[in-house]
Design a protein around this motif. Structure first.
Motif, PDB file in Angstrom:
ATOM      1  N   THR A 328      45.119 -49.063 -20.091  1.00  0.00           N
ATOM      2  CA  THR A 328      45.172 -49.064 -21.556  1.00  0.00           C
ATOM      3  C   THR A 328      46.614 -48.988 -22.065  1.00  0.00           C
ATOM      4  O   THR A 328      47.402 -48.159 -21.602  1.00  0.00           O
ATOM      5  CB  THR A 328      44.379 -47.873 -22.116  1.00  0.00           C
ATOM      6  OG1 THR A 328      43.034 -47.933 -21.640  1.00  0.00           O
ATOM      7  CG2 THR A 328      44.369 -47.909 -23.643  1.00  0.00           C
ATOM      8  N   TYR A 329      46.939 -49.835 -23.028  1.00  0.00           N
ATOM      9  CA  TYR A 329      48.241 -49.791 -23.692  1.00  0.00           C
ATOM     10  C   TYR A 329      48.008 -49.228 -25.087  1.00  0.00           C
ATOM     11  O   TYR A 329      47.414 -49.868 -25.948  1.00  0.00           O
ATOM     12  CB  TYR A 329      48.855 -51.191 -23.768  1.00  0.00           C
ATOM     13  CG  TYR A 329      50.276 -51.212 -24.285  1.00  0.00           C
ATOM     14  CD1 TYR A 329      51.340 -50.923 -23.438  1.00  0.00           C
ATOM     15  CD2 TYR A 329      50.545 -51.511 -25.617  1.00  0.00           C
ATOM     16  CE1 TYR A 329      52.655 -50.938 -23.900  1.00  0.00           C
ATOM     17  CE2 TYR A 329      51.858 -51.528 -26.093  1.00  0.00           C
ATOM     18  CZ  TYR A 329      52.899 -51.239 -25.225  1.00  0.00           C
ATOM     19  OH  TYR A 329      54.195 -51.255 -25.693  1.00  0.00           O
ATOM     20  N   VAL A 330      48.447 -47.995 -25.325  1.00  0.00           N
ATOM     21  CA  VAL A 330      48.149 -47.278 -26.557  1.00  0.00           C
ATOM     22  C   VAL A 330      49.135 -47.698 -27.656  1.00  0.00           C
ATOM     23  O   VAL A 330      50.357 -47.697 -27.451  1.00  0.00           O
ATOM     24  CB  VAL A 330      48.225 -45.761 -26.324  1.00  0.00           C
ATOM     25  CG1 VAL A 330      47.937 -45.004 -27.617  1.00  0.00           C
ATOM     26  CG2 VAL A 330      47.233 -45.340 -25.232  1.00  0.00           C
ATOM     27  N   THR A 331      48.586 -48.038 -28.835  1.00  0.00           N
ATOM     28  CA  THR A 331      49.423 -48.464 -29.967  1.00  0.00           C
ATOM     29  C   THR A 331      49.231 -47.600 -31.207  1.00  0.00           C
ATOM     30  O   THR A 331      49.948 -47.781 -32.193  1.00  0.00           O
ATOM     31  CB  THR A 331      49.113 -49.926 -30.334  1.00  0.00           C
ATOM     32  OG1 THR A 331      47.731 -50.036 -30.675  1.00  0.00           O
ATOM     33  CG2 THR A 331      49.434 -50.858 -29.173  1.00  0.00           C
ATOM     34  N   THR A 332      48.242 -46.700 -31.174  1.00  0.00           N
ATOM     35  CA  THR A 332      47.965 -45.857 -32.347  1.00  0.00           C
ATOM     36  C   THR A 332      48.009 -44.388 -31.964  1.00  0.00           C
ATOM     37  O   THR A 332      48.265 -44.035 -30.803  1.00  0.00           O
ATOM     38  CB  THR A 332      46.578 -46.189 -32.931  1.00  0.00           C
ATOM     39  OG1 THR A 332      45.561 -45.781 -32.009  1.00  0.00           O
ATOM     40  CG2 THR A 332      46.448 -47.680 -33.215  1.00  0.00           C
ATOM     41  N   ASP A 333      47.711 -43.536 -32.961  1.00  0.00           N
ATOM     42  CA  ASP A 333      47.754 -42.089 -32.780  1.00  0.00           C
ATOM     43  C   ASP A 333      46.442 -41.534 -32.236  1.00  0.00           C
ATOM     44  O   ASP A 333      46.270 -40.327 -32.170  1.00  0.00           O
ATOM     45  CB  ASP A 333      48.085 -41.432 -34.126  1.00  0.00           C
ATOM     46  CG  ASP A 333      48.729 -40.061 -33.945  1.00  0.00           C
ATOM     47  OD1 ASP A 333      49.395 -39.857 -32.917  1.00  0.00           O
ATOM     48  OD2 ASP A 333      48.564 -39.210 -34.833  1.00  0.00           O
ATOM     49  N   SER A 334      45.510 -42.413 -31.888  1.00  0.00           N
ATOM     50  CA  SER A 334      44.204 -42.003 -31.365  1.00  0.00           C
ATOM     51  C   SER A 334      43.895 -42.786 -30.097  1.00  0.00           C
ATOM     52  O   SER A 334      44.276 -43.958 -29.966  1.00  0.00           O
ATOM     53  CB  SER A 334      43.095 -42.245 -32.392  1.00  0.00           C
ATOM     54  OG  SER A 334      43.326 -41.496 -33.571  1.00  0.00           O
TER      55      SER A 334
END
Length: 701
Positions: A328-334
């Protein structure tokens, strides 16, 4: 069946050895006394040790062995305040941390090679295989010293990585009473109590018992662990030339799964290092390891000795753990997490027997070793997966945890694996003047059976390998030697290709040359080595169907290492190392050709120095410190980001009062450097420990 075969072969070895001795006439044996300190508890010379039994099983001095061997001694373990094996890795060149399965087991690489992602590289305990199945991190209560055998050891130990093998030498009984209690307390609610007691039970029997209870907090939120260790050992001198040793360890560890922190939009510092990306209500994963070893040692005379042993391990790994999917590449605060329930168990029994003899061939001294080995290991894997079971919001400020789904979820894995292995090996070492010629050869046969209860499919595969190793050492003078060596390694690849065929095993080939120095008084020594290793038949994706693999990958590692350790003067001890490693994927079907291996820094170095002085009779103090530099390294397989380099500093001090009472204070990461220790991808980043203190009191009685 294979165990029975091996025992039968061992019987032949014993009787053959005896017949060899009695070929011409009955030999009257001289009195041979088995000393209380066996080959498994060689005396320490502070930070330096002159012998390594596991390197060749021939008692060859390290200076004369055609291999780089580095030993973390008991004194080093005590000075750095090691409580787990992970604490010593910085003090040996070419050893780097890898994915440790959320902190639940040991995993590291030597010279760039780390083996299986979930089981790690090969590891030994008193010469027995110790890393099959599911193992909690090794506790220092078990350890007398740790031997790092660089390069392939396949000719002696079989299934292994070409970068090297680690052998843990456990604490042994003594016939002189020694007892101690150690109380330790440290930062983040760290508390540990340990007992070490040894004494004779009778004239011929001695015991040793180590017991540990540990409760450990963490700078990471919601991550606390408990550990209980019981380590009994017995030595029985049956006669002047025969002894039996029993060694066991029983470990229970309770700890939540902790995959570390995540990057946001590729920023490794986007969230604080203490943020827990999991479910605080999952509870602990419980690991239980029960190990038993029995060895029989018999001297026929001054020149011939036989050793046989059986080891049994029963391991389990059970509990819930919530984690982000690693790709997973996280782009948000959740972020959404999956919750997995794991119930793993393993059952491992192994047998070894060998005979070593020394005899003259003309003017040359010849040492011959030959033996057999057999093992059977069973693994049961039950895994349930509940996708998107929990959401973590506000991970950059004040994380909140929302349960989206409960229950076990979908059955992901329900598998039984059984592996049988047998081996024959022979080694010969010829000493001619100042030359030492070494040759070893091992034949391994491994049969594997896998039953997938989920699909009702059974697969079988057979692998075998012939593993040679050769080496030459030249003793330049009393202090210097030079060596060169080459050897192979072998590790079976489990699974089937798209045509239903098993894979060829991984095979490694290594070339190494080096220069060794040992002080005339044998209090310190150094090794400079250069190597090149190639491993082929690495599994990579099938281009025609990426749900299957093909054994077509190849990896190369080249490097230079330098280690020096020992007591340089009466008051000064030193352990220092430097490593340069250049790794490259040379063949691959996934576009990874030319990439470097993850978590392998090109440059790393550590310096540990300790000054000691007597104050008055039977009292002394020590002051010292360490500085470690770890260069930048690739953070994932695709080399899409790097973990920055870092330098950390530690301080050591102790005061010993009348040899019975010692107070010690260790400070880790004095400058409070923030760094990422290792990673699997952007979503699994393991932050290093901040500044922390550990104070201990050790009372001997």
């Amino acid at each position: 069946m294979r165990i029975k075969l091996a025992i039968s072969l061992a019987t032949i070895l014993f009787t053959g050895g005896i017949n060899l001795l009695n070929a011409n006439e009955t030999i009257k044996l001289e009195e041979i006394k088995v000393e209380e300190d066996s080959i498994f508890s060689l005396s320490n010379e502070n930070y330096y040790q002159t012998l390594s039994f596991s390197g060749t099983k021939m008692d060859t001095p390290i200076k004369e062995t055609a291999q780089s061997i580095q030993i973390i001694t008991k004194d080093t373990l005590e000075d750095i305040g090691a409580v787990k094996m992970d604490n010593v890795l910085d003090y040996v060149s070419g050893v780097d941390r890898q994915n440790n399965f959320g902190g639940t087991w040991d995993n590291f690489s030597i010279r760039g090679f780390f083996g299986n992602d979930n089981n790690g590289m090969s590891m030994l305990k008193n010469g027995f295989a110790d890393n099959r199945g599911y193992n909690a991190p090794r506790d220092s209560a078990i350890i007398e010293n740790i031997e790092f055998l660089k390069g392939p050891s396949g000719s002696l130990y079989g299934n292994s990585e070409p970068g090297g093998t680690i052998n843990i030498v456990t604490k042994q009984p003594k016939f002189k009473p020694q007892h101690s209690v150690k109380l330790t307390s440290g930062s983040y609610d760290f508390y540990r109590t340990s007992l070490d007691t040894t004494a004779p039970i009778s004239e011929n029997i001695a015991y040793r018992l180590n017991v540990v209870a540990e409760k450990k907090g963490n700078f990471r939120e919601y991550v606390e662990s408990k550990r209980y260790v019981v380590v009994p050992a017995l030595t029985w001198l049956l006669s002047d030339n025969t002894s039996i040793s029993y060694n066991a360890d029983f470990v229970r560890q309770e700890q939540p799964l902790d995959r570390g922190i995540v990057a946001i939009n590729g920023d490794l510092k986007a969230i604080k290092k203490d943020v827990y990306i999991g479910n605080p209500n999952d509870g602990d994963i419980v690991l239980k390891n029960y190990t038993n070893q029995i060895k029989l040692e018999h001297y026929f005379n001054d020149d011939w000795v036989s050793r046989s042993g059986i080891a049994y391990k029963d391991n389990s790994f059970k509990g819930y753990g919530s984690e982000i999917i690693p790709s997973t590449y996280v782009t948000t605060d959740s972020v959404n997490l999956r919750t997995r329930y794991r119930d793993y168990s393993s059952d491992d029994i192994q047998f070894q027997s060998d005979i070593k003899g020394e005899f003259d061939v003309g003017s040359a001294k010849n040492t011959l070793l030959f033996g057999v080995e057999a093992y059977r290991v069973k693994l049961n894997s039950l895994l349930y997966n509940n996708s998107n079971a929990i959401r973590v919001d506000n991970i950059q400020s004040n994380p909140t945890y929302t349960i989206l789904k409960t229950g076990l979820g979908t059955l992901n894995t329900n598998r039984y694996e059984k592996q049988n292995g047998t081996a024959l090996f022979v080694q010969d070492e010829l000493a001619i003047g100042d030359f030492r010629f070494f040759a070893g050869l091992r034949y391994d046969k491994v049969d594997m059976k896998t039953v997938d209860y989920k699909t009702s499919k059974t697969t079988k595969q057979d692998d075998d390998a012939i593993l040679p190793r050769v080496g030459i050492t030249y003793l330049i003078n009393q202090e210097w030697s030079i060596y060169t060596t080459s050897g192979t390694s072998f590790r079976p690849n489990s699974g089937l290709d798209r045509n239903g065929n098993s894979f060829d095993p991984e095979e490694g080939l290594s070339f190494e040359a080096g220069l060794k120095y040992e002080a005339e008084d044998k209090r310190y020594g150094a090794t400079l080595s250069a190597y090149q290793i190639t491993k082929k038949n690495v599994l990579t994706k099938d281009l025609l169907d990426d749900t299957f693999n093909v054994a077509s990958g190849e990896v190369e590692s080249k490097g230079i290492e330098f280690d020096i350790n020992g007591k340089i003067t009466d008051n000064f001890k030193l352990n220092a190392n430097y490593s340069y490693i250049n790794t490259e994927i040379t063949k691959d079907n996934q576009g990874l050709q030319g990439k470097e291996l993850r978590n392998i820094p090109k440059h790393s170095a550590t310096l540990l120095a300790m000054y000691e002085e007597n104050i008055f009779q039977n009292s002394s103090y020590g002051l010292g410190g360490s500085i470690s530099y770890i260069g930048s390294k690739q953070g994932n397989d695709t080399n899409s980001f790097k973990l920055p380099s870092y330098t950390k500093v530690g301080l050591i001090s102790y005061y010993k009062y009348k040899k019975d009472l010692t107070f010690q204070l260790n400070v880790e990461n004095v400058l409070d450097k923030e760094y990422i220790e290792s990673s699997y991808d952007y979503s699994w980043l393991n932050p290093g420990n901040p500044r922390s203190f550990m104070l201990s009191m050790n009372y001997k009685f």
